[in-house]
Scaffold this active site. Sequence first.
Site, PDB file in Angstrom:
ATOM      1  N   GLU A 187       0.781  -1.243   0.000  1.00 11.90           N
ATOM      2  CA  GLU A 187       0.000   0.000   0.000  1.00 11.90           C
ATOM      3  C   GLU A 187       0.813   1.294   0.000  1.00 11.90           C
ATOM      4  O   GLU A 187       0.805   2.029   0.992  1.00 11.90           O
ATOM      5  CB  GLU A 187      -0.957   0.019   1.199  1.00 11.90           C
ATOM      6  CG  GLU A 187      -1.913  -1.154   1.233  1.00 11.90           C
ATOM      7  CD  GLU A 187      -2.999  -0.992   2.293  1.00 11.90           C
ATOM      8  OE1 GLU A 187      -2.862  -0.143   3.180  1.00 11.90           O
ATOM      9  OE2 GLU A 187      -3.989  -1.722   2.209  1.00 11.90           O
ATOM     10  N   GLU A 365      -5.771  -8.393   0.513  1.00  9.32           N
ATOM     11  CA  GLU A 365      -6.432  -8.074   1.780  1.00  9.32           C
ATOM     12  C   GLU A 365      -7.876  -7.708   1.472  1.00  9.32           C
ATOM     13  O   GLU A 365      -8.157  -7.023   0.489  1.00  9.32           O
ATOM     14  CB  GLU A 365      -5.805  -6.853   2.496  1.00  9.32           C
ATOM     15  CG  GLU A 365      -4.470  -7.122   3.141  1.00  9.32           C
ATOM     16  CD  GLU A 365      -3.898  -5.882   3.843  1.00  9.32           C
ATOM     17  OE1 GLU A 365      -4.668  -4.993   4.263  1.00  9.32           O
ATOM     18  OE2 GLU A 365      -2.656  -5.815   3.949  1.00  9.32           O
TER      19      GLU A 365
HETATM   20  C1  PNW Z   1      -4.575  -1.794   5.347  1.00 13.85           C
HETATM   21  N1  PNW Z   1      -8.030   3.273   3.419  1.00 13.85           N
HETATM   22  O1  PNW Z   1      -4.542  -0.425   5.568  1.00 13.85           O
HETATM   23  C2  PNW Z   1      -3.258  -2.342   5.857  1.00 13.85           C
HETATM   24  O2  PNW Z   1      -2.563  -3.074   4.888  1.00 13.85           O
HETATM   25  C3  PNW Z   1      -3.357  -3.106   7.137  1.00 13.85           C
HETATM   26  O3  PNW Z   1      -2.121  -3.062   7.800  1.00 13.85           O
HETATM   27  C4  PNW Z   1      -4.490  -2.557   7.973  1.00 13.85           C
HETATM   28  O4  PNW Z   1      -4.543  -3.134   9.252  1.00 13.85           O
HETATM   29  C5  PNW Z   1      -5.770  -2.824   7.217  1.00 13.85           C
HETATM   30  O5  PNW Z   1      -5.720  -2.299   5.914  1.00 13.85           O
HETATM   31  C6  PNW Z   1      -7.016  -2.283   7.899  1.00 13.85           C
HETATM   32  O6  PNW Z   1      -6.935  -0.896   8.041  1.00 13.85           O
HETATM   33  C7  PNW Z   1      -5.450   0.447   5.008  1.00 13.85           C
HETATM   34  O7  PNW Z   1      -8.250   4.321   4.054  1.00 13.85           O
HETATM   35  C8  PNW Z   1      -5.573   1.685   5.592  1.00 13.85           C
HETATM   36  O8  PNW Z   1      -8.587   3.051   2.347  1.00 13.85           O
HETATM   37  C9  PNW Z   1      -6.413   2.628   5.057  1.00 13.85           C
HETATM   38  C10 PNW Z   1      -7.155   2.313   3.939  1.00 13.85           C
HETATM   39  C11 PNW Z   1      -7.052   1.066   3.347  1.00 13.85           C
HETATM   40  C12 PNW Z   1      -6.199   0.147   3.899  1.00 13.85           C
END
Ligand code: PNW
Length: 468
Positions: A187, A365
């Site tokens: 990400e 994910e």
């Molecule tokens: C992911 N958004 O983060 C990460 O890969 C993980 O480490 C995290 O725990 C998981 O998603 C849940 O949050 C994201 O705002 C953070 O779109 C933000 C976003 C998407 C994924």
Amino acid sequence: MNAQNKQAYVFPKFNARRSPVPVRRYNLPKDFVFGASTSAYQIEGAIDPGTTGRGRSIWEDYFAARPHMDNGEVACDHYNRMKEDVAMIKRMGHKVYRFSVSWPRIMPDGTGAVNEQGLKFYSDLVDELLESGIEPYLTLYHWDLPSAMEKLGGWTSRAVAAHFADFAEVVLRRLGDRVKKWCTFNEPEVIVAGYIGDGLAPGLSNPKLRVIVAHNLMVAHGLAVKRIRSLDTAERLDVGIVVNLVPVEPATKSATVAARKMWQRNYAIYLDGIFHGKYSQVVLDEAAATGAVITDEDMALISQPLDYLGINWYLRLVVNRQGRVVKLPGAEETLMGWEICPAALSRMLLSMNKEYKLPPIYITENGAALADTVSDDGVHDNRRMLYTHEHLSAIELAIAGGVDMRGYFAWSLMDNLEWSLGYSKTFGMVHVDRKTMVRTVKDSGMWYSAMIKANKRAEANKRAKSAR
Ligand code: PNW
């Protein structure tokens, strides 16, 4: 606690015949894989340099400045419970497991000396997985940058990008004989968020850094891909990247341009760089305005062919004509305030497939933070079960429309440190008791496990039939 009296995990009873969500066979390509994802900092704990040899990361710095927050000192204590956790994954029937390695655990200063104890931990994990019949999918960077690298400017610095490629080489030389699936970054968009001001380490809030950091991360990705491919074993390895994609849909027809721009600026920037070898005009304009230097040489590095693309999918956004996010009436949200909208996943995959020449795709994910009901007979989370089913059905639709989908990883294997939001936002298919660390497979995890078995059985039957 010693290993003997450690109650590792609990599998409550689950009756598939009474399941509120169908346990059924999806129409998936043969060899489609099911598993779950985690990341090092969110589950390992054991960050003490004295006993582990691990170096400091930007997350210790972040939490040290915010002592009221939950932190990663213990996390899920996975560092000390690795074998039990792998046994649990095996019993759940997962065929693949996606995890990340911690750069400061392996190279405490980010460059130079290697911490053998740290590298051995991952080597043991890989052996344990392979012996259990589970294929490892390794991510080199899931957000825990060594503090020493942040001192050099973190992801604004080209020097750090070069050190990252050296780190990739160290890991590859040790694990490349056993790990076939490699991923550079998890990400990039969220890594950028830590620089422009969205509550993540290193905790900067300078919007001018958006394209500078995004581009530098892509250069680091390119350098690492090149390095991995240059090493002897490289042809046997699959190398990819994981991007989080959030489709931006227009609330009305007049919002189409605004929606497109937001998508290009935040998300498609990575796809455009990798698959088109050039950024969109919105990004180039922002680069010019903020002093990001982008050369043809960089773009050639960034657009090297990949073996697969990982997509992390959580939500969609809807915007109005001014480009402001709006909520549609009736939209259902998780505890993160993220809309549950599986149909947007199918739409996104189908439209991306038209716009880019994509390699095979994995959903690396997908999951939801929801309120679980913990009781004596198990941990009940019907909504997560349904969420997973809805998203698998959305993937099935994309496959029917011609998208080359190869696997699905639930986020997450178990409840863990949701970064600056701490332990209150639980995404796991396995519940982790914060006091005892005992793992209890939730109903969703039991359903997932039954679903995997049903799909495997269907696949075996199909093969037997075609062999006859
Ligand atoms: C992911 N958004 O983060 C990460 O890969 C993980 O480490 C995290 O725990 C998981 O998603 C849940 O949050 C994201 O705002 C953070 O779109 C933000 C976003 C998407 C994924």
